[in-house]
Design a protein around this motif. Structure first.
Motif, PDB file in Angstrom:
ATOM      1  N   ALA A  19      58.955  22.820  31.012  1.00  0.00           N
ATOM      2  CA  ALA A  19      58.985  24.160  30.422  1.00  0.00           C
ATOM      3  C   ALA A  19      59.453  24.096  28.970  1.00  0.00           C
ATOM      4  O   ALA A  19      58.889  24.771  28.100  1.00  0.00           O
ATOM      5  CB  ALA A  19      59.902  25.073  31.230  1.00  0.00           C
ATOM      6  N   ARG A  20      60.458  23.268  28.692  1.00  0.00           N
ATOM      7  CA  ARG A  20      60.919  23.119  27.308  1.00  0.00           C
ATOM      8  C   ARG A  20      59.840  22.486  26.435  1.00  0.00           C
ATOM      9  O   ARG A  20      59.639  22.892  25.298  1.00  0.00           O
ATOM     10  CB  ARG A  20      62.185  22.271  27.270  1.00  0.00           C
ATOM     11  CG  ARG A  20      63.403  23.012  27.742  1.00  0.00           C
ATOM     12  CD  ARG A  20      64.637  22.159  27.618  1.00  0.00           C
ATOM     13  NE  ARG A  20      65.783  22.858  28.175  1.00  0.00           N
ATOM     14  CZ  ARG A  20      66.815  22.259  28.726  1.00  0.00           C
ATOM     15  NH1 ARG A  20      66.869  20.938  28.782  1.00  0.00           N
ATOM     16  NH2 ARG A  20      67.819  22.971  29.205  1.00  0.00           N
ATOM     17  N   SER A  21      59.164  21.494  26.981  1.00  0.00           N
ATOM     18  CA  SER A  21      58.087  20.843  26.227  1.00  0.00           C
ATOM     19  C   SER A  21      56.964  21.823  25.928  1.00  0.00           C
ATOM     20  O   SER A  21      56.432  21.854  24.811  1.00  0.00           O
ATOM     21  CB  SER A  21      57.535  19.655  27.008  1.00  0.00           C
ATOM     22  OG  SER A  21      58.532  18.693  27.222  1.00  0.00           O
ATOM     23  N   LEU A  22      56.596  22.618  26.910  1.00  0.00           N
ATOM     24  CA  LEU A  22      55.550  23.622  26.697  1.00  0.00           C
ATOM     25  C   LEU A  22      55.984  24.668  25.679  1.00  0.00           C
ATOM     26  O   LEU A  22      55.171  25.116  24.860  1.00  0.00           O
ATOM     27  CB  LEU A  22      55.167  24.289  28.014  1.00  0.00           C
ATOM     28  CG  LEU A  22      54.348  23.432  28.984  1.00  0.00           C
ATOM     29  CD1 LEU A  22      54.135  24.182  30.287  1.00  0.00           C
ATOM     30  CD2 LEU A  22      53.038  23.040  28.363  1.00  0.00           C
ATOM     31  N   ALA A  23      57.245  25.057  25.714  1.00  0.00           N
ATOM     32  CA  ALA A  23      57.747  26.027  24.734  1.00  0.00           C
ATOM     33  C   ALA A  23      57.696  25.432  23.329  1.00  0.00           C
ATOM     34  O   ALA A  23      57.305  26.111  22.372  1.00  0.00           O
ATOM     35  CB  ALA A  23      59.171  26.444  25.087  1.00  0.00           C
ATOM     36  N   VAL A  25      55.667  22.991  22.255  1.00  0.00           N
ATOM     37  CA  VAL A  25      54.259  22.878  21.865  1.00  0.00           C
ATOM     38  C   VAL A  25      53.708  24.248  21.486  1.00  0.00           C
ATOM     39  O   VAL A  25      52.976  24.390  20.502  1.00  0.00           O
ATOM     40  CB  VAL A  25      53.432  22.230  22.996  1.00  0.00           C
ATOM     41  CG1 VAL A  25      51.938  22.355  22.735  1.00  0.00           C
ATOM     42  CG2 VAL A  25      53.816  20.779  23.173  1.00  0.00           C
ATOM     43  N   GLY A  26      54.069  25.278  22.221  1.00  0.00           N
ATOM     44  CA  GLY A  26      53.621  26.634  21.909  1.00  0.00           C
ATOM     45  C   GLY A  26      54.124  27.107  20.561  1.00  0.00           C
ATOM     46  O   GLY A  26      53.383  27.741  19.800  1.00  0.00           O
ATOM     47  N   SER A  27      55.377  26.794  20.246  1.00  0.00           N
ATOM     48  CA  SER A  27      55.906  27.223  18.951  1.00  0.00           C
ATOM     49  C   SER A  27      55.244  26.448  17.812  1.00  0.00           C
ATOM     50  O   SER A  27      54.954  27.015  16.757  1.00  0.00           O
ATOM     51  CB  SER A  27      57.419  27.061  18.901  1.00  0.00           C
ATOM     52  OG  SER A  27      57.769  25.697  19.063  1.00  0.00           O
ATOM     53  N   VAL A  28      54.957  25.167  18.019  1.00  0.00           N
ATOM     54  CA  VAL A  28      54.270  24.386  16.987  1.00  0.00           C
ATOM     55  C   VAL A  28      52.862  24.930  16.759  1.00  0.00           C
ATOM     56  O   VAL A  28      52.408  25.078  15.621  1.00  0.00           O
ATOM     57  CB  VAL A  28      54.234  22.887  17.368  1.00  0.00           C
ATOM     58  CG1 VAL A  28      53.277  22.106  16.481  1.00  0.00           C
ATOM     59  CG2 VAL A  28      55.625  22.286  17.297  1.00  0.00           C
ATOM     60  N   VAL A  29      52.178  25.270  17.838  1.00  0.00           N
ATOM     61  CA  VAL A  29      50.823  25.813  17.727  1.00  0.00           C
ATOM     62  C   VAL A  29      50.845  27.165  17.012  1.00  0.00           C
ATOM     63  O   VAL A  29      49.990  27.439  16.158  1.00  0.00           O
ATOM     64  CB  VAL A  29      50.163  25.925  19.118  1.00  0.00           C
ATOM     65  CG1 VAL A  29      48.902  26.757  19.067  1.00  0.00           C
ATOM     66  CG2 VAL A  29      49.870  24.538  19.665  1.00  0.00           C
ATOM     67  N   SER A  30      51.821  27.999  17.309  1.00  0.00           N
ATOM     68  CA  SER A  30      51.869  29.310  16.654  1.00  0.00           C
ATOM     69  C   SER A  30      52.223  29.175  15.165  1.00  0.00           C
ATOM     70  O   SER A  30      51.670  29.896  14.337  1.00  0.00           O
ATOM     71  CB  SER A  30      52.848  30.247  17.361  1.00  0.00           C
ATOM     72  OG  SER A  30      54.124  29.679  17.408  1.00  0.00           O
ATOM     73  N   VAL A  31      53.090  28.240  14.806  1.00  0.00           N
ATOM     74  CA  VAL A  31      53.380  28.004  13.394  1.00  0.00           C
ATOM     75  C   VAL A  31      52.124  27.481  12.703  1.00  0.00           C
ATOM     76  O   VAL A  31      51.798  27.884  11.581  1.00  0.00           O
ATOM     77  CB  VAL A  31      54.568  27.021  13.226  1.00  0.00           C
ATOM     78  CG1 VAL A  31      54.670  26.516  11.800  1.00  0.00           C
ATOM     79  CG2 VAL A  31      55.861  27.683  13.651  1.00  0.00           C
ATOM     80  N   GLY A  32      51.394  26.601  13.360  1.00  0.00           N
ATOM     81  CA  GLY A  32      50.138  26.100  12.802  1.00  0.00           C
ATOM     82  C   GLY A  32      49.128  27.216  12.595  1.00  0.00           C
ATOM     83  O   GLY A  32      48.410  27.236  11.589  1.00  0.00           O
ATOM     84  N   ALA A  33      49.058  28.141  13.529  1.00  0.00           N
ATOM     85  CA  ALA A  33      48.133  29.268  13.391  1.00  0.00           C
ATOM     86  C   ALA A  33      48.505  30.140  12.200  1.00  0.00           C
ATOM     87  O   ALA A  33      47.618  30.613  11.471  1.00  0.00           O
ATOM     88  CB  ALA A  33      48.128  30.097  14.674  1.00  0.00           C
ATOM     89  N   VAL A  34      49.784  30.339  11.973  1.00  0.00           N
ATOM     90  CA  VAL A  34      50.228  31.126  10.822  1.00  0.00           C
ATOM     91  C   VAL A  34      49.848  30.419   9.521  1.00  0.00           C
ATOM     92  O   VAL A  34      49.352  31.049   8.572  1.00  0.00           O
ATOM     93  CB  VAL A  34      51.752  31.381  10.894  1.00  0.00           C
ATOM     94  CG1 VAL A  34      52.286  31.926   9.579  1.00  0.00           C
ATOM     95  CG2 VAL A  34      52.078  32.319  12.037  1.00  0.00           C
ATOM     96  N   VAL A  35      50.045  29.106   9.484  1.00  0.00           N
ATOM     97  CA  VAL A  35      49.707  28.337   8.280  1.00  0.00           C
ATOM     98  C   VAL A  35      48.203  28.390   8.018  1.00  0.00           C
ATOM     99  O   VAL A  35      47.764  28.605   6.885  1.00  0.00           O
ATOM    100  CB  VAL A  35      50.209  26.881   8.408  1.00  0.00           C
ATOM    101  CG1 VAL A  35      49.635  25.993   7.308  1.00  0.00           C
ATOM    102  CG2 VAL A  35      51.730  26.839   8.391  1.00  0.00           C
ATOM    103  N   VAL A  36      47.408  28.210   9.059  1.00  0.00           N
ATOM    104  CA  VAL A  36      45.947  28.251   8.901  1.00  0.00           C
ATOM    105  C   VAL A  36      45.500  29.641   8.443  1.00  0.00           C
ATOM    106  O   VAL A  36      44.616  29.763   7.592  1.00  0.00           O
ATOM    107  CB  VAL A  36      45.249  27.832  10.213  1.00  0.00           C
ATOM    108  CG1 VAL A  36      43.767  28.148  10.186  1.00  0.00           C
ATOM    109  CG2 VAL A  36      45.467  26.359  10.473  1.00  0.00           C
TER     110      VAL A  36
END
Length: 85
Positions: A19-23, A25-36
């Motif tokens: 669950a921590r790993s998924l959280a 990864v989810g936060s990294v993906v959302s930061v990446g989406a903001v940057v893109v």
């Protein structure tokens, strides 16, 4: 009355770490989406500015091309014909 099912201690720890790993990864993906999204917005802004500048410069470029064609046509008429040896 429901009976609770006891899970082994190792399974609970591994599910928490998953669950921590998924959280993470989810936060990294959302930061990446903001940057893109920000980079895409910047690209669209620069593209709009470039197109606007090109539209403003087009009449001047067309006039310069007409003058160049007229001048080269006059120079072509004034030049003596070349003789091939």
């Amino acid at each position: 009355m429901k009976k609770s099912v006891k899970q082994p201690a190792g399974l609970v720890k591994s599910s928490k770490s998953i669950a921590r790993s998924l959280a993470f990864v989810g936060s990294v993906v959302s930061v990446g989406a903001v940057v893109v999204s920000a980079v895409g917005g910047l690209f669209a802004y620069k593209l709009y500015r470039t197109l606007s500048a090109a539209q403003k410069a087009l009449p001047k470029m067309e006039r310069a091309a007409e003058l160049y064609i007229a001048q080269s046509a006059r120079e072509g008429e004034d030049a003596s014909p070349r003789l091939d040896p």
